[in-house]
Design an enzyme around this catalytic site. Structure first.
Site, PDB file in Angstrom:
ATOM      1  N   GLY A   6       0.833  -1.191   0.000  1.00 29.01           N
ATOM      2  CA  GLY A   6       0.000   0.000   0.000  1.00 29.01           C
ATOM      3  C   GLY A   6       0.866   1.238   0.000  1.00 29.01           C
ATOM      4  O   GLY A   6       2.098   1.151  -0.009  1.00 29.01           O
ATOM      5  N   PRO A   7       0.229   2.411   0.018  1.00 30.23           N
ATOM      6  CA  PRO A   7       0.974   3.673  -0.005  1.00 30.23           C
ATOM      7  C   PRO A   7       1.786   3.888   1.272  1.00 30.23           C
ATOM      8  O   PRO A   7       1.554   3.249   2.302  1.00 30.23           O
ATOM      9  CB  PRO A   7      -0.122   4.737  -0.109  1.00 30.23           C
ATOM     10  CG  PRO A   7      -1.369   4.022  -0.452  1.00 30.23           C
ATOM     11  CD  PRO A   7      -1.206   2.609  -0.023  1.00 30.23           C
ATOM     12  N   ILE A   8       2.709   4.807   1.206  1.00 28.90           N
ATOM     13  CA  ILE A   8       3.556   5.158   2.345  1.00 28.90           C
ATOM     14  C   ILE A   8       2.686   5.662   3.499  1.00 28.90           C
ATOM     15  O   ILE A   8       1.765   6.447   3.306  1.00 28.90           O
ATOM     16  CB  ILE A   8       4.570   6.260   1.935  1.00 28.90           C
ATOM     17  CG1 ILE A   8       5.554   5.694   0.930  1.00 28.90           C
ATOM     18  CG2 ILE A   8       5.303   6.813   3.147  1.00 28.90           C
ATOM     19  CD1 ILE A   8       6.464   6.736   0.318  1.00 28.90           C
TER      20      ILE A   8
ATOM     21  N   LYS B  88       1.556  -0.498   6.791  1.00 28.11           N
ATOM     22  CA  LYS B  88       1.969  -1.806   6.261  1.00 28.11           C
ATOM     23  C   LYS B  88       2.890  -2.540   7.237  1.00 28.11           C
ATOM     24  O   LYS B  88       2.697  -3.721   7.507  1.00 28.11           O
ATOM     25  CB  LYS B  88       2.693  -1.656   4.926  1.00 28.11           C
ATOM     26  CG  LYS B  88       1.884  -1.090   3.798  1.00 28.11           C
ATOM     27  CD  LYS B  88       2.685  -0.986   2.526  1.00 28.11           C
ATOM     28  CE  LYS B  88       3.882  -0.096   2.612  1.00 28.11           C
ATOM     29  NZ  LYS B  88       3.637   1.327   2.675  1.00 28.11           N
ATOM     30  N   THR B  89       3.868  -1.827   7.755  1.00 33.38           N
ATOM     31  CA  THR B  89       4.834  -2.447   8.661  1.00 33.38           C
ATOM     32  C   THR B  89       4.151  -2.906   9.943  1.00 33.38           C
ATOM     33  O   THR B  89       4.391  -4.018  10.415  1.00 33.38           O
ATOM     34  CB  THR B  89       5.983  -1.479   8.962  1.00 33.38           C
ATOM     35  OG1 THR B  89       6.639  -1.165   7.732  1.00 33.38           O
ATOM     36  CG2 THR B  89       6.983  -2.072   9.929  1.00 33.38           C
TER      37      THR B  89
ATOM     38  N   GLU C  63      10.798  -3.594   4.988  1.00 39.34           N
ATOM     39  CA  GLU C  63      11.588  -2.627   4.238  1.00 39.34           C
ATOM     40  C   GLU C  63      12.318  -1.731   5.230  1.00 39.34           C
ATOM     41  O   GLU C  63      11.750  -1.325   6.245  1.00 39.34           O
ATOM     42  CB  GLU C  63      10.667  -1.788   3.359  1.00 39.34           C
ATOM     43  CG  GLU C  63      11.392  -0.812   2.492  1.00 39.34           C
ATOM     44  CD  GLU C  63      10.469  -0.208   1.461  1.00 39.34           C
ATOM     45  OE1 GLU C  63      10.703  -0.440   0.275  1.00 39.34           O
ATOM     46  OE2 GLU C  63       9.516   0.479   1.868  1.00 39.34           O
TER      47      GLU C  63
ATOM     48  N   ASP D  66       6.514  -6.497   4.065  1.00 39.60           N
ATOM     49  CA  ASP D  66       5.780  -5.228   3.972  1.00 39.60           C
ATOM     50  C   ASP D  66       6.090  -4.454   2.690  1.00 39.60           C
ATOM     51  O   ASP D  66       5.857  -3.261   2.609  1.00 39.60           O
ATOM     52  CB  ASP D  66       6.007  -4.358   5.216  1.00 39.60           C
ATOM     53  CG  ASP D  66       7.384  -3.735   5.298  1.00 39.60           C
ATOM     54  OD1 ASP D  66       8.293  -4.157   4.562  1.00 39.60           O
ATOM     55  OD2 ASP D  66       7.556  -2.814   6.125  1.00 39.60           O
TER      56      ASP D  66
END
Length: 123
Positions: free
Chosen positions: A30-32, A36-37, A54, A104
């Site tokens: 997904g976007p920043i 996600k993490t 990441e 992620d």
């Protein structure tokens, strides 16, 4: 904890969806800044999975990229690409059939970032 998710712990360390399909490598994408993490860490804990994250904080060009995208896009891109490649290379050495891996980022997304931020001669 995640009883509402359409997944269950499958045999041999996999995660099974409601249709009975077994997964061993799952990507949260997904976007920043959307979490996600955080979600990857939670799911990895819930399913006792290997967690590949990441390392955005290790990228020395990222803060410069946000200040001047055109000037720092290539350096930012290359750092992420090489870092992701190294991580993927390391997990390829592991036995992916015995443990679920949650990540992620999607390695293939790198091409999207490049096409959006780099000039044609940098691609």
């Amino acid at each position: 904890m995640f009883a509402h998710l359409p997944f269950s712990k499958g045999g041999w360390g996999g995660i099974r969806n409601v249709w009975g399909v077994m997964f061993r490598y799952i990507v949260i994408e997904g976007p920043i800044g959307v979490g996600k993490t955080s979600l990857t860490k939670l799911l990895a804990k819930e399913f006792n999975a290997r967690c590949i994250l990441e390392k955005a904080e290790d990228n020395p060009f990222l803060s410069h990229f946000y200040e001047d995208r055109k000037k720092y896009a290539f350096q930012t891109q290359i750092f992420f690409l090489l870092n992701r490649f190294q991580q993927q290379k390391e997990i390829a050495q592991l036995d992916l059939f015995n443990q679920v891996t949650l990540c992620d980022y999607l390695f293939a997304k790198d091409r999207i970032f490049a096409s959006l931020n780099l000039d044609d001669h940098e691609l």
